[in-house]
Design a protein around this motif. Structure first.
Motif, PDB file in Angstrom:
ATOM      1  N   LEU A  88       0.528  -1.072   0.062  1.00 21.08           N
ATOM      2  CA  LEU A  88       0.104  -0.014   0.054  1.00 21.08           C
ATOM      3  C   LEU A  88       0.764   1.077   0.398  1.00 21.08           C
ATOM      4  N   THR A  89       0.611   2.320  -0.973  1.00 25.11           N
ATOM      5  CA  THR A  89       1.121   3.632  -0.700  1.00 25.11           C
ATOM      6  C   THR A  89       1.435   4.685   0.516  1.00 25.11           C
TER       7      THR A  89
ATOM      8  N   GLU B 122      -2.203   5.155   1.763  1.00 26.84           N
ATOM      9  CA  GLU B 122      -3.068   4.212   2.404  1.00 26.84           C
ATOM     10  C   GLU B 122      -2.576   3.635   3.065  1.00 26.84           C
TER      11      GLU B 122
ATOM     12  N   GLU C 237      -4.396   5.457   5.743  1.00 24.34           N
ATOM     13  CA  GLU C 237      -5.922   5.310   5.858  1.00 24.34           C
ATOM     14  C   GLU C 237      -5.519   3.742   6.896  1.00 24.34           C
ATOM     15  N   THR C 238      -5.299   2.607   6.511  1.00 28.05           N
ATOM     16  CA  THR C 238      -5.542   1.819   7.153  1.00 28.05           C
ATOM     17  C   THR C 238      -6.167   1.981   8.603  1.00 28.05           C
ATOM     18  N   ALA C 239      -5.473   3.088   9.491  1.00 23.93           N
ATOM     19  CA  ALA C 239      -5.842   2.971  10.402  1.00 23.93           C
ATOM     20  C   ALA C 239      -7.385   3.312  10.724  1.00 23.93           C
TER      21      ALA C 239
ATOM     22  N   VAL D  45      -9.657   2.295   8.976  1.00 23.48           N
ATOM     23  CA  VAL D  45     -10.275   1.540   7.823  1.00 23.48           C
ATOM     24  C   VAL D  45     -12.031   1.361   9.288  1.00 23.48           C
ATOM     25  N   PRO D  46     -11.203   0.661  10.300  1.00 23.96           N
ATOM     26  CA  PRO D  46     -12.514   0.512  11.723  1.00 23.96           C
ATOM     27  C   PRO D  46     -13.588   1.223  11.967  1.00 23.96           C
TER      28      PRO D  46
ATOM     29  N   LYS E 112     -15.047   2.787   9.803  1.00 19.99           N
ATOM     30  CA  LYS E 112     -15.921   3.166   9.492  1.00 19.99           C
ATOM     31  C   LYS E 112     -16.097   4.897   9.222  1.00 19.99           C
TER      32      LYS E 112
ATOM     33  N   ARG F 195     -12.234   9.717   5.168  1.00 23.58           N
ATOM     34  CA  ARG F 195     -10.669   9.350   5.327  1.00 23.58           C
ATOM     35  C   ARG F 195      -9.582   9.871   4.700  1.00 23.58           C
TER      36      ARG F 195
ATOM     37  N   ARG G 203      -0.076   7.148  10.912  1.00 19.80           N
ATOM     38  CA  ARG G 203      -1.170   6.489  10.472  1.00 19.80           C
ATOM     39  C   ARG G 203      -1.194   6.513  12.740  1.00 19.80           C
TER      40      ARG G 203
ATOM     41  N   LYS H 117      -5.992   9.044  13.553  1.00 25.18           N
ATOM     42  CA  LYS H 117      -7.145   8.631  14.217  1.00 25.18           C
ATOM     43  C   LYS H 117      -7.631   9.388  15.656  1.00 25.18           C
TER      44      LYS H 117
END
Lengths: 224, 511
Positions: free
Chosen positions: A98-99, A102, A105-107, A109-110, A112, A118, A154, A158
């Motif tokens: 993933l870049t 991205e 962004e994974t952080a 994802v949960p 939603k 995002r 990352r 959040k």
């Protein structure tokens, strides 16, 4: 922020029982920056796992904002990790496919949230660590220092209450190390984050207002 | 994020993805080919059966003859009394006879069976036929008195593959001609032996026909008979009103050489209200066994055969192909499928092991276990889908190639003597039948033609069928389902492993 009472953690290694933490009691206040030092295998990482809800203590309590992590269900722990706790790792632990953007962004994802906001938040987080122009780079295309900045973005995207860093400068050269410590220090000062920094590097530890030392599972406060 | 991550991951481990997809593709293709060929072989079998028993026949009822047929009434035996026929000047006598009787091994039974069967539940169509054989003998036989004087040696009969015989016995010269005759009910259009035949010339039998015949086109050609000619059946000349050929393929003979209206056949064979076969059509495939059982209890003496019983009797390369596809094909595809599934699982698990820290990190930053498992399983399922699509293309291509190759299978129904008979005829010397050399003392006649089974060679023979393997929508769906199943299986195994990962793995200082 953290209230730790009589925390003990034992592991089984074959037939041998290893006590990684022995009756540790500790209080970390809101907005504190604490360095945890100590020899390899002394229990630093185990303490961080307890603080981050990655593992459960054998006995004792770990209260985060008054809630005992040890008593939480897996789902509650997952939620706490997703919302309250930010992690930074020694090896950066970015997803290689993933870049940078991205990965940040994974952080989110949960939680939603909508894709657009995002991405916007991830971009802002990358900006705050000085990598706003590297969002489309893969981790392999970034230097070690840059990768750790992405990892910090990352962890912060959040808006966690706590940042737990496991040897964040362990794989970096001195110059980069100082940059990263500067960055973490800046975040602490600006955002009032509670930060626990595990490091065996005395130079890094020396820059923090409070230092702890763990050896053979036992903890002691070092003089400021 | 799910699809972005999935796509990147699969692209990143391209080689692995390709290997797993190829494995699944080969397995899926094999399943498709085996299934298509198997269906094709089954279709061919039912075509063979259809050419013999007619289209739409689910059950046939006949009655095997009990015990050996008495010599006097043997269908292949001609008895001539002393002094019969016209005496010639050269010491021989002109003799001829024409005999119409039921085929060997079958016994006629009362036509009331037809009504009995028609009255059963789930029976949607029923027709009866009377299978007969016509044997004719014509030629010169030595005059007994002349033979006794000359003390002539062996009498030999030679029979050719066409089922006719000729021979010489101390100055004798004769011809034995045999052909099969089937009396059919012209009203029963849906079932019966004529349903696979189409009119080649003239017309087929009609409801009010009497004393006419329709010939198999192949037989008519052999015998140089045409519409408008006559054929002698059971001593009576019948007008040929048409010829029929099989719908199964060019040059393929139909079940019988000659077709007569049932009533005509019964009259000529002196078998009033008797039939040899009843063809039954059942309303739905699932009722076939029940109807067969009902017939068996209503007609205890009858032999009841369903299509699947009959299929077992189909011999020749068809049966070999059927066995091959049935056993080897199924096993092969099962093994390859298992190997492909194993490969997919192995790669997924090793992928999860390799990504321990990556997946642990995702858990550490707040991804739930289900989300991580879903991600891993999703990758496997997509891999399966890629393999499935490739396998589908490969399989359809292979089936297309099989169909293009035009593999010919030949088969004969075990119930017919024709297949076996021509085999024996080809065996050579067996075709020479020793006749009664010296006439028995005091017995004025010559008895010929205790017809061995080998003495056959009616127009009907093994049916050649070009294999047509169909790819059904069902098998396409099943193939895709199998591929997804393979992917899911790998995903579940890999996902379980991922689920067990402790998020603390992320903190382990692996280089």
């Amino acid at each position: 922020m953290y209230q730790i009472d009589d925390l003990t953690k034992t592991y089984r290694q074959g037939k041998r029982e290893v006590r990684a933490l022995k009756n540790v009691s500790l209080t970390i206040g809101d907005g504190e920056l604490v360095a945890v030092q100590g020899p390899t295998g002394g229990g630093k990482s185990t303490l961080l796992q307890m603080l981050g809800g990655l593992d459960r203590p054998t006995s004792g309590t770990v209260k985060l904002d008054g809630k005992d992590l040890a008593a939480m269900s897996d789902t509650q722990l997952t939620a706490a990790r997703a919302e309250t706790i930010g992690f930074v790792f020694q090896n950066f632990n970015l997803i290689p496919t993933l870049t940078a953007l991205e990965n940040v962004e994974t952080a989110l994802v949960p939680s939603k949230i909508a894709r657009q906001s995002r991405t916007a938040r991830a971009l802002a987080a990358l900006d705050s660590v000085g990598l706003g122009d590297r969002g489309d780079h893969l981790p392999g295309e970034l230097s070690g220092g840059q990768q750790q900045r992405v990892a910090i973005a990352r962890a912060l995207v959040k808006n966690p209450k706590v940042l737990l860093a496991d040897e964040p400068t362990g794989n970096l050269d001195e110059e980069t190390r100082d940059e990263i410590v500067d960055l973490i220090e800046g975040l602490w000062k600006e955002q009032g984050l509670t930060i626990v920094l595990v490091t065996h590097d005395s130079v890094v530890a020396a820059r923090t207002p409070r230092r702890l030392r763990i050896a053979k599972g036992a903890m002691k406060e070092l003089p400021a | 994020m799910f699809f972005t991550y999935l796509r990147r991951e699969l692209r990143n481990r391209r080689k692995q993805t390709v290997v797993v997809a190829i494995g699944l593709a080969v397995a899926i293709a094999l399943v498709i080919v085996v299934n298509a060929v198997s269906t094709g072989v089954k279709d061919a079998q039912s075509e063979v059966l259809a050419s013999v028993y007619g289209v739409g026949t689910d059950i046939t009822v006949d009655q095997p003859s009990e015990g050996p047929v008495a010599a006097g009434s043997s269908p292949g035996r001609f008895d001539f009394d002393e002094g019969e026929g016209e005496a010639n000047e050269d010491g021989t006598r002109d003799l001829s006879d024409d005999r119409l009787s039921t085929a060997m091994g079958t016994a006629p039974f009362d036509a009331s069976a037809l009504e009995t069967v028609a009255g059963l539940d789930h029976v949607s169509g029923v027709a009866a036929s009377l299978d007969l054989e016509n044997m004719s003998f014509s030629g010169e036989m030595p005059d007994l008195a002349a033979m006794e004087e000359s003390g002539a040696g062996d009498v030999t009969l030679r029979m050719g593959q066409d089922g006719t015989g000729d021979g010489s016995a101390g100055g004798s010269s004769f011809e034995i001609n045999r052909f099969t005759v089937t009396g059919v009910d012209p009203d029963a259009a849906a079932v019966g032996p004529l349903t696979t035949a189409e009119v080649a010339d003239g017309r087929t039998l009609e409801a009010d026909d009497k004393n006419v015949a329709v010939l198999d086109a192949t037989y008519a050609e052999q015998q140089e008979l045409a519409v408008g000619d006559t054929i002698t059946v059971g001593g009576k000349d019948l007008e040929i009103v048409g010829t029929v050929s099989s719908t199964t393929g060019d040059g393929v003979a139909t079940a019988s050489d000659a077709y007569l209206p049932l009533a005509t056949a019964q009259t000529l064979a002196d078998l009033a209200d008797q039939v040899t076969d009843v063809y039954v059509q059942v309303d739905s495939a699932e009722n076939v066994d029940a109807v067969a059982a009902a017939i068996e209890s209503e007609l205890p003496d009858a032999s009841v055969s369903t299509q699947s019983d009959l299929a077992e009797g189909v011999t020749g390369s068809l049966s070999t192909a059927s066995d091959l596809v049935g056993t080897l094909g199924t096993w092969l595809s099962a093994i390859v499928l298992a190997a492909a599934f194993g490969l997919a699982i192995l790669f997924t698990v090793s992928g999860v092991n390799r990504r321990t820290r990556e997946l642990g990190t995702l858990k550490a930053i707040g991804w739930s276990r289900n989300r991580v498992v879903g991600q891993v399983a999703g990758e496997s399922v997509v891999q399966g889908l890629i393999g499935g699509a490739a396998g589908l293309a490969l399989g359809v291509l292979a089936v297309w190639a099989v169909n293009l190759a035009g593999i010919t299978l030949s088969g004969a129904s075990g119930g017919l003597t024709m297949g076996g008979a021509s085999e024996m005829m080809r065996a050579g010397p067996a075709g020479t039948v020793q006749g009664g050399g010296t006439a028995p003392d005091g017995g004025g006649g010559g008895a010929f033609g205790e017809r061995p089974d080998a003495f056959a060679g009616a127009a009907g023979d093994a049916v050649d069928i070009v294999l047509q393997a169909p790819v059904s929508l069902w098998i396409v769906l099943a193939a895709i389902g199998l591929a997804v199943l393979g992917g899911l299986l790998a995903g579940v195994v890999g996902g379980r492993r991922a689920a067990k990962l402790r998020p603390a793995e992320a903190l382990r200082s692996l280089a």
